[in-house]
Design a protein around this motif. Structure first.
Motif, PDB file in Angstrom:
ATOM      1  N   LEU A 199     -30.535  43.136  93.616  1.00  0.00           N
ATOM      2  CA  LEU A 199     -30.043  44.503  93.728  1.00  0.00           C
ATOM      3  C   LEU A 199     -31.383  45.273  93.775  1.00  0.00           C
ATOM      4  O   LEU A 199     -32.706  45.750  92.970  1.00  0.00           O
ATOM      5  N   GLN A 200     -31.230  46.285  94.680  1.00  0.00           N
ATOM      6  CA  GLN A 200     -31.739  47.863  94.504  1.00  0.00           C
ATOM      7  C   GLN A 200     -32.142  48.846  93.282  1.00  0.00           C
ATOM      8  O   GLN A 200     -31.267  48.505  92.372  1.00  0.00           O
ATOM      9  N   THR A 201     -33.838  49.075  93.008  1.00  0.00           N
ATOM     10  CA  THR A 201     -34.185  50.107  92.039  1.00  0.00           C
ATOM     11  C   THR A 201     -33.200  51.246  91.857  1.00  0.00           C
ATOM     12  O   THR A 201     -31.967  51.486  90.727  1.00  0.00           O
ATOM     13  N   GLU A 202     -32.252  52.048  92.387  1.00  0.00           N
ATOM     14  CA  GLU A 202     -31.766  53.181  92.888  1.00  0.00           C
ATOM     15  C   GLU A 202     -30.206  52.229  92.231  1.00  0.00           C
ATOM     16  O   GLU A 202     -29.196  53.071  91.645  1.00  0.00           O
ATOM     17  N   GLN A 203     -29.755  50.705  93.000  1.00  0.00           N
ATOM     18  CA  GLN A 203     -28.388  50.629  92.485  1.00  0.00           C
ATOM     19  C   GLN A 203     -28.091  50.277  91.010  1.00  0.00           C
ATOM     20  O   GLN A 203     -27.288  50.296  90.231  1.00  0.00           O
ATOM     21  N   VAL A 204     -29.649  49.864  90.740  1.00  0.00           N
ATOM     22  CA  VAL A 204     -29.811  49.238  88.599  1.00  0.00           C
ATOM     23  C   VAL A 204     -29.425  50.791  88.194  1.00  0.00           C
ATOM     24  O   VAL A 204     -28.595  50.900  87.100  1.00  0.00           O
ATOM     25  N   GLU A 205     -30.012  51.819  88.713  1.00  0.00           N
ATOM     26  CA  GLU A 205     -30.072  52.563  87.875  1.00  0.00           C
ATOM     27  C   GLU A 205     -29.201  53.725  87.427  1.00  0.00           C
ATOM     28  O   GLU A 205     -28.309  54.427  87.184  1.00  0.00           O
ATOM     29  N   ARG A 206     -27.817  53.402  88.885  1.00  0.00           N
ATOM     30  CA  ARG A 206     -26.428  53.850  88.841  1.00  0.00           C
ATOM     31  C   ARG A 206     -25.886  53.270  87.960  1.00  0.00           C
ATOM     32  O   ARG A 206     -25.060  54.067  86.754  1.00  0.00           O
ATOM     33  N   ILE A 207     -25.915  51.865  87.802  1.00  0.00           N
ATOM     34  CA  ILE A 207     -25.396  51.014  86.706  1.00  0.00           C
ATOM     35  C   ILE A 207     -25.465  51.782  84.898  1.00  0.00           C
ATOM     36  O   ILE A 207     -24.481  52.020  84.568  1.00  0.00           O
ATOM     37  N   HIS A 208     -26.795  52.544  85.100  1.00  0.00           N
ATOM     38  CA  HIS A 208     -27.252  52.155  83.912  1.00  0.00           C
ATOM     39  C   HIS A 208     -27.380  54.153  83.803  1.00  0.00           C
ATOM     40  O   HIS A 208     -26.718  54.316  82.394  1.00  0.00           O
ATOM     41  N   ARG A 209     -26.803  55.128  84.741  1.00  0.00           N
ATOM     42  CA  ARG A 209     -26.105  56.202  84.278  1.00  0.00           C
ATOM     43  C   ARG A 209     -24.613  55.971  84.125  1.00  0.00           C
ATOM     44  O   ARG A 209     -24.518  57.076  83.011  1.00  0.00           O
ATOM     45  N   GLN A 210     -23.603  55.294  84.870  1.00  0.00           N
ATOM     46  CA  GLN A 210     -22.561  55.278  84.999  1.00  0.00           C
ATOM     47  C   GLN A 210     -22.421  54.791  83.427  1.00  0.00           C
ATOM     48  O   GLN A 210     -21.453  55.782  82.280  1.00  0.00           O
ATOM     49  N   TYR A 211     -22.801  53.690  82.689  1.00  0.00           N
ATOM     50  CA  TYR A 211     -22.605  52.962  81.411  1.00  0.00           C
ATOM     51  C   TYR A 211     -23.519  54.195  80.587  1.00  0.00           C
ATOM     52  O   TYR A 211     -22.102  54.352  79.959  1.00  0.00           O
ATOM     53  N   LEU A 212     -24.506  54.893  80.232  1.00  0.00           N
ATOM     54  CA  LEU A 212     -24.675  56.491  79.788  1.00  0.00           C
ATOM     55  C   LEU A 212     -23.222  57.148  79.583  1.00  0.00           C
ATOM     56  O   LEU A 212     -22.825  57.745  78.197  1.00  0.00           O
ATOM     57  N   GLU A 213     -22.944  57.526  80.502  1.00  0.00           N
ATOM     58  CA  GLU A 213     -21.692  58.257  80.704  1.00  0.00           C
ATOM     59  C   GLU A 213     -20.165  58.582  80.003  1.00  0.00           C
ATOM     60  O   GLU A 213     -19.854  58.742  79.081  1.00  0.00           O
ATOM     61  N   SER A 214     -20.496  56.885  79.813  1.00  0.00           N
ATOM     62  CA  SER A 214     -18.484  56.069  79.543  1.00  0.00           C
ATOM     63  C   SER A 214     -19.292  56.617  78.275  1.00  0.00           C
ATOM     64  O   SER A 214     -17.938  56.378  77.736  1.00  0.00           O
ATOM     65  N   ILE A 215     -20.437  56.230  77.281  1.00  0.00           N
ATOM     66  CA  ILE A 215     -20.556  56.217  76.220  1.00  0.00           C
ATOM     67  C   ILE A 215     -20.066  57.962  75.880  1.00  0.00           C
ATOM     68  O   ILE A 215     -20.102  57.770  74.847  1.00  0.00           O
ATOM     69  N   ILE A 216     -21.008  58.755  76.275  1.00  0.00           N
ATOM     70  CA  ILE A 216     -20.946  59.627  76.303  1.00  0.00           C
ATOM     71  C   ILE A 216     -19.779  61.041  76.472  1.00  0.00           C
ATOM     72  O   ILE A 216     -18.940  61.107  75.362  1.00  0.00           O
ATOM     73  N   LEU A 217     -18.463  59.805  77.113  1.00  0.00           N
ATOM     74  CA  LEU A 217     -17.302  60.916  77.095  1.00  0.00           C
ATOM     75  C   LEU A 217     -16.224  59.662  76.272  1.00  0.00           C
ATOM     76  O   LEU A 217     -15.341  60.568  75.601  1.00  0.00           O
ATOM     77  N   ALA A 218     -17.143  58.275  75.814  1.00  0.00           N
ATOM     78  CA  ALA A 218     -15.905  57.971  74.719  1.00  0.00           C
ATOM     79  C   ALA A 218     -16.586  58.751  72.727  1.00  0.00           C
ATOM     80  O   ALA A 218     -15.550  58.952  72.666  1.00  0.00           O
ATOM     81  N   ALA A 219     -17.558  59.654  73.018  1.00  0.00           N
ATOM     82  CA  ALA A 219     -17.665  60.143  71.942  1.00  0.00           C
ATOM     83  C   ALA A 219     -17.337  61.455  71.774  1.00  0.00           C
ATOM     84  O   ALA A 219     -17.035  62.063  70.759  1.00  0.00           O
ATOM     85  N   GLN A 220     -17.352  62.241  73.057  1.00  0.00           N
ATOM     86  CA  GLN A 220     -16.726  63.735  73.532  1.00  0.00           C
ATOM     87  C   GLN A 220     -14.787  63.424  72.849  1.00  0.00           C
ATOM     88  O   GLN A 220     -14.018  64.138  72.723  1.00  0.00           O
ATOM     89  N   ARG A 221     -14.182  62.097  73.182  1.00  0.00           N
ATOM     90  CA  ARG A 221     -13.349  61.434  73.248  1.00  0.00           C
ATOM     91  C   ARG A 221     -12.403  62.732  72.256  1.00  0.00           C
ATOM     92  O   ARG A 221     -10.818  63.281  72.394  1.00  0.00           O
ATOM     93  N   ASP A 222     -12.318  62.173  70.937  1.00  0.00           N
ATOM     94  CA  ASP A 222     -11.989  63.707  69.970  1.00  0.00           C
ATOM     95  C   ASP A 222     -12.060  64.450  69.734  1.00  0.00           C
ATOM     96  O   ASP A 222     -11.842  65.394  68.708  1.00  0.00           O
ATOM     97  N   GLY A 223     -12.948  65.248  70.177  1.00  0.00           N
ATOM     98  CA  GLY A 223     -13.463  66.937  70.416  1.00  0.00           C
ATOM     99  C   GLY A 223     -14.397  67.005  69.473  1.00  0.00           C
ATOM    100  O   GLY A 223     -14.904  68.337  69.185  1.00  0.00           O
ATOM    101  N   ARG A 224     -15.289  65.942  69.180  1.00  0.00           N
ATOM    102  CA  ARG A 224     -16.223  66.386  68.371  1.00  0.00           C
ATOM    103  C   ARG A 224     -17.617  65.216  68.821  1.00  0.00           C
ATOM    104  O   ARG A 224     -17.081  64.039  68.478  1.00  0.00           O
ATOM    105  N   ILE A 225     -18.716  66.107  67.818  1.00  0.00           N
ATOM    106  CA  ILE A 225     -19.870  64.925  67.647  1.00  0.00           C
ATOM    107  C   ILE A 225     -20.406  64.708  66.418  1.00  0.00           C
ATOM    108  O   ILE A 225     -21.072  65.676  65.634  1.00  0.00           O
ATOM    109  N   SER A 226     -20.517  63.482  66.052  1.00  0.00           N
ATOM    110  CA  SER A 226     -20.961  63.072  64.802  1.00  0.00           C
ATOM    111  C   SER A 226     -22.602  62.746  65.260  1.00  0.00           C
ATOM    112  O   SER A 226     -22.784  62.832  65.474  1.00  0.00           O
ATOM    113  N   ASP A 227     -23.631  62.745  63.906  1.00  0.00           N
ATOM    114  CA  ASP A 227     -24.840  62.612  63.758  1.00  0.00           C
ATOM    115  C   ASP A 227     -24.846  61.090  64.482  1.00  0.00           C
ATOM    116  O   ASP A 227     -25.588  61.247  64.744  1.00  0.00           O
ATOM    117  N   ALA A 228     -23.804  60.990  63.864  1.00  0.00           N
ATOM    118  CA  ALA A 228     -24.039  58.518  64.222  1.00  0.00           C
ATOM    119  C   ALA A 228     -23.876  58.470  65.977  1.00  0.00           C
ATOM    120  O   ALA A 228     -24.429  58.131  66.684  1.00  0.00           O
TER     121      ALA A 228
END
Length: 383
Positions: A241-270
């Motif tokens: 895997l090239q560096t840019e491919q790895v970085e894209r996977i990392h970014r997609q993973y982080l974005e999925s976490i943020i979307l999950a946190a925002q799913r209920d319309g709120r962001i908790s401290d945790a």
């Protein structure tokens, strides 16, 4: 006859057809060799009340960042499709899978599989004890599925009389992300060994998916330590895997976490803390971090005349039902309400992260929500 057997177990919010899956685990075996070729497990966010925590041990906070069933439907479908299904009470597990797939407009047919409950005539714990099978972490999907697989082997069940399941998922594949219980987070499992031991290569034909699976495993505790970083780097090199491919996977993973946190319309401290820890671990700093929206409420500062409760609480091994907590409130001159409305001063939830209808309504009306433990600590248990 198919050469693949998939043992499965689900934990649910209840037993009715309107209830949802809150945890799923599968274990896929090669029939010819008995070898485990794949393992899969994750908590599921049911997008509703979590159900009887006293039975399955899952709290609302545990599933806050967990994927929805739709987000893991592809992963589940490719494991059960073409497999002989095995479960302890197969009709129950198959019914819940069918309900979940039907909600998504997907096809699911359980085929003719094997039910170890029918084969043994005993509940899982009793069957395991009778046949000398270890049952670790009962009522956790991963523990139950391991025991069920061993039971099936002990019983010598006739695979040749079975018909494989059909699961056709036409939706898109979401980022490879799971959330497993804390009991499994602390196990020392090497990332690369985990993949080589349990990944069915027929599933993971794309090198990027193999890496994404490893990343998901390593980030289950929300951070990457030095050993995990080194293992992931080594795996990326092995996969070419090239560096840019790895970085894209990392970014997609982080974005999925943020979307999950925002799913209920709120962001908790945790949730905010988890996102920032993951950003640091992945070395991604150019993604906006959603601000904390939950406001802490001190119960002493609230003038309480009416109160509403949702769910039952399990505290130090004791179960406190909604009816019990309503009686405690009444003893202190606070009127219990059956529903959340504008004239309700407070909602008490088994877990403040609850996604029940009452909790969503309280957030819409900006009504404070506190945990049952905090309420009982203040007013007593009434025992």
């Amino acid at each position: 006859m198919t050469s693949k057997v998939t043992v499965l177990d689900v934990e649910t919010t209840g037993v009715g057809n309107r209830d949802r899956i809150v945890e799923i685990a599968t274990l896929t075996l090669d029939v010819a060799t008995g070898e485990v070729v794949d393992r899969f497990e994750t908590l599921i966010n049911p997008q509703r009340d979590i159900g009887p925590t006293s039975i399955h041990g899952i709290s609302a906070r545990m599933v806050e960042l967990a994927p929805t069933f739709e987000e893991v439907a592809y992963a589940v479908a490719r494991r059960v499709d073409g497999s002989i299904l095995v479960a302890h009470n197969l009709s129950f597990d198959a019914r819940f899978l069918q309900n979940e797939f039907e909600r998504l407009g997907a096809e699911f047919d359980p085929g003719n599989g094997i039910c170890t409950l029918q084969a043994t005539g005993m509940k899982l714990a009793a069957a395991c004890e009778s046949l000398g099978v270890a049952l670790n972490n009962a009522h956790q999907a991963a523990g139950d599925v391991e025991a069920t697989a061993m039971l099936a082997m002990k019983c010598g069940l006739p695979w040749e009389n079975c018909e494989p399941a059909i699961a056709e998922w036409k939706g898109r594949e979401n980022p490879r992300r799971t959330v497993v219980r804390a009991a499994y987070e602390t196990e020392e499992r090497d990332v690369i060994s985990h993949l080589l031991d349990y990944a069915d290569i027929s599933f993971l034909t794309d090198r990027r998916l193999i890496y994404a699976d490893a990343l998901d495993h390593a980030l289950n505790d929300h951070e990457l330590d030095a050993d995990e970083r080194a293992a992931l780097s080594q795996l990326a090199d092995l996969l070419g895997l090239q560096t840019e491919q790895v970085e894209r996977i990392h970014r997609q993973y982080l974005e999925s976490i943020i979307l999950a946190a925002q799913r209920d319309g709120r962001i908790s401290d945790a949730e905010h803390n988890i996102i920032t820890r993951m950003m640091a671990s992945l070395g991604i700093y150019d993604v906006p971090v959603p601000p904390i929206t939950d406001t802490a409420h001190a119960i002493n500062d609230l003038h309480l005349t009416s109160i509403c409760f949702t769910g039952e609480a399990v505290i130090d091994g004791h179960t406190y039902t909604r009816v019990h907590m309503e009686a405690v409130a009444a003893l202190h001159g606070i009127t219990p309400k059956s529903s959340v409305s504008r004239n309700c001063d407070l909602l008490v939830a088994a877990d403040p992260a609850s996604n029940s209808g009452k909790a969503r309504r309280a957030r819409d009306l900006n009504i404070p929500i506190i945990g049952a433990a905090e309420f009982l600590a203040m007013f007593g248990t009434g025992a």
